[in-house]
Motif scaffolding. Structure first.
Motif, PDB file in Angstrom:
ATOM      1  N   MET A 288       0.854  -1.201  -0.093  1.00 25.56           N
ATOM      2  CA  MET A 288      -0.117  -0.062   0.031  1.00 25.56           C
ATOM      3  C   MET A 288       0.571   1.142   0.113  1.00 25.56           C
ATOM      4  N   GLN A 289       2.128   1.023   0.207  1.00 22.11           N
ATOM      5  CA  GLN A 289       3.025   2.255  -0.018  1.00 22.11           C
ATOM      6  C   GLN A 289       4.092   2.231  -1.059  1.00 22.11           C
ATOM      7  N   ASP A 290       3.792   1.427  -1.788  1.00 23.16           N
ATOM      8  CA  ASP A 290       4.891   1.325  -3.118  1.00 23.16           C
ATOM      9  C   ASP A 290       3.991   1.396  -4.429  1.00 23.16           C
ATOM     10  N   HIS A 291       4.431   2.445  -5.155  1.00 26.41           N
ATOM     11  CA  HIS A 291       3.898   2.499  -6.585  1.00 26.41           C
ATOM     12  C   HIS A 291       4.462   2.132  -7.855  1.00 26.41           C
ATOM     13  N   LEU A 292       5.659   1.260  -7.538  1.00 23.69           N
ATOM     14  CA  LEU A 292       6.230   0.654  -8.582  1.00 23.69           C
ATOM     15  C   LEU A 292       5.659  -0.762  -8.698  1.00 23.69           C
ATOM     16  N   TRP A 293       5.775  -1.732  -7.617  1.00 26.68           N
ATOM     17  CA  TRP A 293       5.414  -2.940  -7.867  1.00 26.68           C
ATOM     18  C   TRP A 293       3.940  -3.037  -6.864  1.00 26.68           C
ATOM     19  N   GLY A 294       3.686  -2.238  -6.118  1.00 27.98           N
ATOM     20  CA  GLY A 294       2.499  -2.364  -5.152  1.00 27.98           C
ATOM     21  C   GLY A 294       1.423  -1.660  -5.787  1.00 27.98           C
ATOM     22  N   PHE A 295       0.383  -1.250  -4.786  1.00 28.01           N
ATOM     23  CA  PHE A 295      -0.997  -0.742  -5.287  1.00 28.01           C
ATOM     24  C   PHE A 295      -1.201   0.591  -5.010  1.00 28.01           C
ATOM     25  N   GLU A 296      -0.295   1.235  -4.692  1.00 27.58           N
ATOM     26  CA  GLU A 296      -0.558   2.483  -4.134  1.00 27.58           C
ATOM     27  C   GLU A 296      -1.312   3.548  -5.407  1.00 27.58           C
ATOM     28  N   VAL A 297      -0.697   3.321  -6.409  1.00 18.71           N
ATOM     29  CA  VAL A 297      -1.461   4.163  -7.456  1.00 18.71           C
ATOM     30  C   VAL A 297      -2.839   3.645  -7.805  1.00 18.71           C
ATOM     31  N   VAL A 298      -2.948   2.482  -8.005  1.00 22.61           N
ATOM     32  CA  VAL A 298      -4.482   1.781  -8.157  1.00 22.61           C
ATOM     33  C   VAL A 298      -5.360   1.995  -7.005  1.00 22.61           C
ATOM     34  N   ALA A 299      -4.967   2.493  -5.825  1.00 22.79           N
ATOM     35  CA  ALA A 299      -5.475   2.208  -4.557  1.00 22.79           C
ATOM     36  C   ALA A 299      -6.017   3.824  -4.298  1.00 22.79           C
ATOM     37  N   GLY A 300      -5.431   4.810  -5.351  1.00 16.83           N
ATOM     38  CA  GLY A 300      -5.882   6.100  -5.373  1.00 16.83           C
ATOM     39  C   GLY A 300      -4.681   7.218  -4.905  1.00 16.83           C
ATOM     40  N   GLY A 301      -3.448   6.386  -4.818  1.00 15.54           N
ATOM     41  CA  GLY A 301      -2.384   7.417  -4.592  1.00 15.54           C
ATOM     42  C   GLY A 301      -1.745   7.895  -5.676  1.00 15.54           C
ATOM     43  N   ARG A 302      -0.410   8.297  -5.606  1.00 16.30           N
ATOM     44  CA  ARG A 302       0.339   8.956  -6.539  1.00 16.30           C
ATOM     45  C   ARG A 302       1.876   8.638  -6.536  1.00 16.30           C
ATOM     46  N   ASP A 303       2.587   8.516  -7.528  1.00 17.32           N
ATOM     47  CA  ASP A 303       4.099   8.317  -7.753  1.00 17.32           C
ATOM     48  C   ASP A 303       4.800   9.510  -7.932  1.00 17.32           C
ATOM     49  N   ASP A 304       4.184  10.809  -8.012  1.00 13.49           N
ATOM     50  CA  ASP A 304       4.501  12.038  -8.041  1.00 13.49           C
ATOM     51  C   ASP A 304       5.546  12.025  -9.588  1.00 13.49           C
ATOM     52  N   SER A 310      -3.766  12.749  -6.378  1.00  8.72           N
ATOM     53  CA  SER A 310      -4.374  11.759  -5.591  1.00  8.72           C
ATOM     54  C   SER A 310      -5.875  11.634  -6.040  1.00  8.72           C
ATOM     55  N   GLU A 311      -6.496  10.378  -5.830  1.00 14.02           N
ATOM     56  CA  GLU A 311      -7.789  10.281  -6.221  1.00 14.02           C
ATOM     57  C   GLU A 311      -8.500   9.987  -4.801  1.00 14.02           C
ATOM     58  N   HIS A 312      -9.554  11.093  -4.634  1.00 12.53           N
ATOM     59  CA  HIS A 312     -10.220  11.121  -3.312  1.00 12.53           C
ATOM     60  C   HIS A 312     -11.685  10.377  -3.381  1.00 12.53           C
ATOM     61  N   THR A 313     -11.908   9.656  -4.331  1.00 13.14           N
ATOM     62  CA  THR A 313     -13.316   9.058  -4.412  1.00 13.14           C
ATOM     63  C   THR A 313     -12.697   7.649  -4.752  1.00 13.14           C
ATOM     64  N   THR A 314     -13.987   6.676  -4.446  1.00 11.21           N
ATOM     65  CA  THR A 314     -13.598   5.038  -4.608  1.00 11.21           C
ATOM     66  C   THR A 314     -14.018   4.824  -5.922  1.00 11.21           C
ATOM     67  N   ASN A 315     -13.057   4.060  -6.817  1.00  9.60           N
ATOM     68  CA  ASN A 315     -13.506   3.496  -8.111  1.00  9.60           C
ATOM     69  C   ASN A 315     -13.148   1.989  -8.084  1.00  9.60           C
ATOM     70  N   ALA A 319     -11.453  -0.293  -4.980  1.00 12.97           N
ATOM     71  CA  ALA A 319     -12.480  -0.967  -4.303  1.00 12.97           C
ATOM     72  C   ALA A 319     -11.770  -2.500  -4.374  1.00 12.97           C
ATOM     73  N   LEU A 320     -11.309  -2.915  -5.362  1.00 17.91           N
ATOM     74  CA  LEU A 320     -10.566  -4.161  -5.390  1.00 17.91           C
ATOM     75  C   LEU A 320      -9.228  -4.548  -4.732  1.00 17.91           C
ATOM     76  N   VAL A 321      -8.516  -3.347  -4.531  1.00 19.81           N
ATOM     77  CA  VAL A 321      -7.610  -3.322  -3.731  1.00 19.81           C
ATOM     78  C   VAL A 321      -7.974  -3.292  -2.157  1.00 19.81           C
ATOM     79  N   TYR A 322      -8.948  -2.552  -1.694  1.00 19.79           N
ATOM     80  CA  TYR A 322      -9.413  -2.731  -0.656  1.00 19.79           C
ATOM     81  C   TYR A 322     -10.064  -4.121   0.119  1.00 19.79           C
ATOM     82  N   ARG A 323     -10.664  -4.700  -0.957  1.00 21.29           N
ATOM     83  CA  ARG A 323     -11.207  -5.997  -0.899  1.00 21.29           C
ATOM     84  C   ARG A 323     -10.085  -7.037  -0.536  1.00 21.29           C
ATOM     85  N   GLY A 324      -9.043  -6.894  -1.175  1.00 16.89           N
ATOM     86  CA  GLY A 324      -7.794  -7.914  -1.068  1.00 16.89           C
ATOM     87  C   GLY A 324      -7.146  -7.544   0.250  1.00 16.89           C
ATOM     88  N   MET A 325      -7.060  -6.460   0.658  1.00 14.99           N
ATOM     89  CA  MET A 325      -6.224  -6.118   1.720  1.00 14.99           C
ATOM     90  C   MET A 325      -7.192  -6.379   3.015  1.00 14.99           C
TER      91      MET A 325
END
Length: 420
Positions: A288-304, A310-315, A319-325
């Protein structure tokens, strides 16, 4: 400050244990120290070209620290300029239309000539020791600056000869304190810069200036301000603007870890970087804190770099990331807590993990509503009725531990947990 990898990349003196962050200095004699303005990684991220003449870097500083973007100026540009010719460009900036920006932009850009136009840290790894001079080249100021510009250095009409001077001018500029107040509020409230109320910006600016430009004081002023607070919404009344905010991927990781002790991580053992004779595995990292191999970007974060907002709404992807975690964290804490004594448990307290007694189960479901979802629920109330129905349905088809894992999986991806 630098840890082991940072010191290696930039050729800094380092006497820590590799993970420890210690204070050090750039090794080049005569190099001005001016905080982030003299930080090589900043100018690695924000590069320039010879013909751009450091203007993109100057505008980045202006945007980030003054909230003033030169590109927002309404200027009628002469389309007949040959942009491939340095001489044509140099002469073009003297006409009145171009000069309206360049008379302040170019002197600001003059501060950054000592840094390589485009540079990657991997270029330094040609074997040890590293060559930090690859990124910092004071000769550029002597050789290139007079050729691509008229050589001026300044700050919006004020004399400024070095990055240290520039830092002082920025700190004293009222636009800096106002911009900082605006950016801090926008970050915490998850709104755009132009959505921050004028009155809010003014009050936060006062607090920031009164504190001697203390960032911690500004952050506290933001979260304690009336504008930031989430108000209770009665039936029939519209919710206040931006009343609900979503946990960022990093916040979500910390929240789940605090509740369960679980970090959604993985380990990559194969070599990711193998050029220049250096091979190292990527290692263990928080997904959740890695944008290269992790899910930070697809979970709404950014790689700068590519994703800068950042994305502040659920898409669907978040939602798939939340479900897995949620599934992984729930299974982990149930297994861990049910094998421990009640005093050492993380989340489940004195729950009897194998009990099917309805009163006992409802009592603990009410506790989880408060601990996880931050809502008061009565054991015999409607909220617990719904959760108990889920628990009962899973237990009837399996066992009690799986039922508790199902309940927590649902809670960890519930909007009441994801948002605050």
């Amino acid at each position: 400050v630098a840890n082991g990898p940072v010191a290696t990349v930039w050729g800094l003196d380092y006497d820590g244990d590799g993970n420890e962050w210690v204070e050090t200095r750039w090794p080049q004699e005569g190099r001005v120290h001016a905080g982030l303005l003299s930080e090589s990684m900043v100018w690695t991220r924000h590069y320039s070209t010879p013909l751009n003449a450091q203007r993109s870097r100057a505008n980045q500083v202006s945007k980030a620290l003054l909230c003033f973007d030169f590109l927002d100026n309404d200027v009628r540009v002469d389309g007949n300029v040959d942009l491939s010719s340095p001489e044509a460009v140099k002469n073009a900036v003297k006409n009145p239309a171009c000069a309206s920006c360049h008379q302040t932009l170019d002197p600001l850009a003059g501060h950054f000539w000592e840094y390589e136009y485009f540079y990657l840290p991997s270029q330094a790894i040609t074997g040890y020791p590293v060559e930090p001079s690859l990124s910092y080249k004071p000769e550029y100021a002597r050789v290139h600056k007079p050729y691509f510009t008229d050589g001026r250095t300044g700050y919006f009409g004020k004399t400024s000869e070095s990055l240290a001077d520039l830092g002082g001018h920025i700190a004293a500029d009222p636009r800096f304190s106002l911009c900082a107040a605006t950016r801090f509020y926008a970050h915490f409230a998850q709104v755009e810069l132009n959505e921050v109320p004028v009155e809010t910006k003014a009050e936060l600016q006062k607090a920031f200036v009164a504190s001697g430009l203390n960032a911690r004081t500004l952050a506290k002023a933001v979260v304690m301000s009336d504008a930031f607070r989430t108000l209770k919404v009665e039936d029939g009344h519209r919710a206040p603007e931006h009343a609900v905010r979503r946990l960022t991927p990093r916040q979500l990781s910390r929240a789940v870890n605090d509740l369960t002790g679980f970090t959604w991580s993985t380990k990559i053992n194969f070599a990711i970087f193998s050029e220049y004779g250096v091979t190292r595995p990527y290692g263990t990292f928080d997904l959740m804190q890695d944008h290269l191999w992790g899910f930070e970007v697809v979970a709404g974060g950014r790689d700068d770099f590519i994703v800068t907002r950042s994305e502040h709404t659920t898409n669907p992807t978040s939602a798939l990331v939340y479900r897995g975690m949620a599934r992984e964290a729930a299974g982990y804490v149930v297994e861990e807590d049910c094998d421990r004594d009640a005093e050492t448990r993380r989340l489940l307290g004195d729950l009897n993990c194998s009990s099917g007694d309805e009163e006992h189960v409802r009592s603990h479901l009410a506790r989880l509503h408060l601990r996880v979802l931050s809502e008061f629920a009565q054991p015999d109330g409607a909220l617990v009725d719904e959760t108990y129905a889920l628990w009962r349905a899973v237990r009837d088809g399996s066992d009690s531990k799986r039922a508790w894992a199902a309940v927590l999986t649902a809670m960890f991806q519930d909007t009441r947990f994801i948002h605050y």
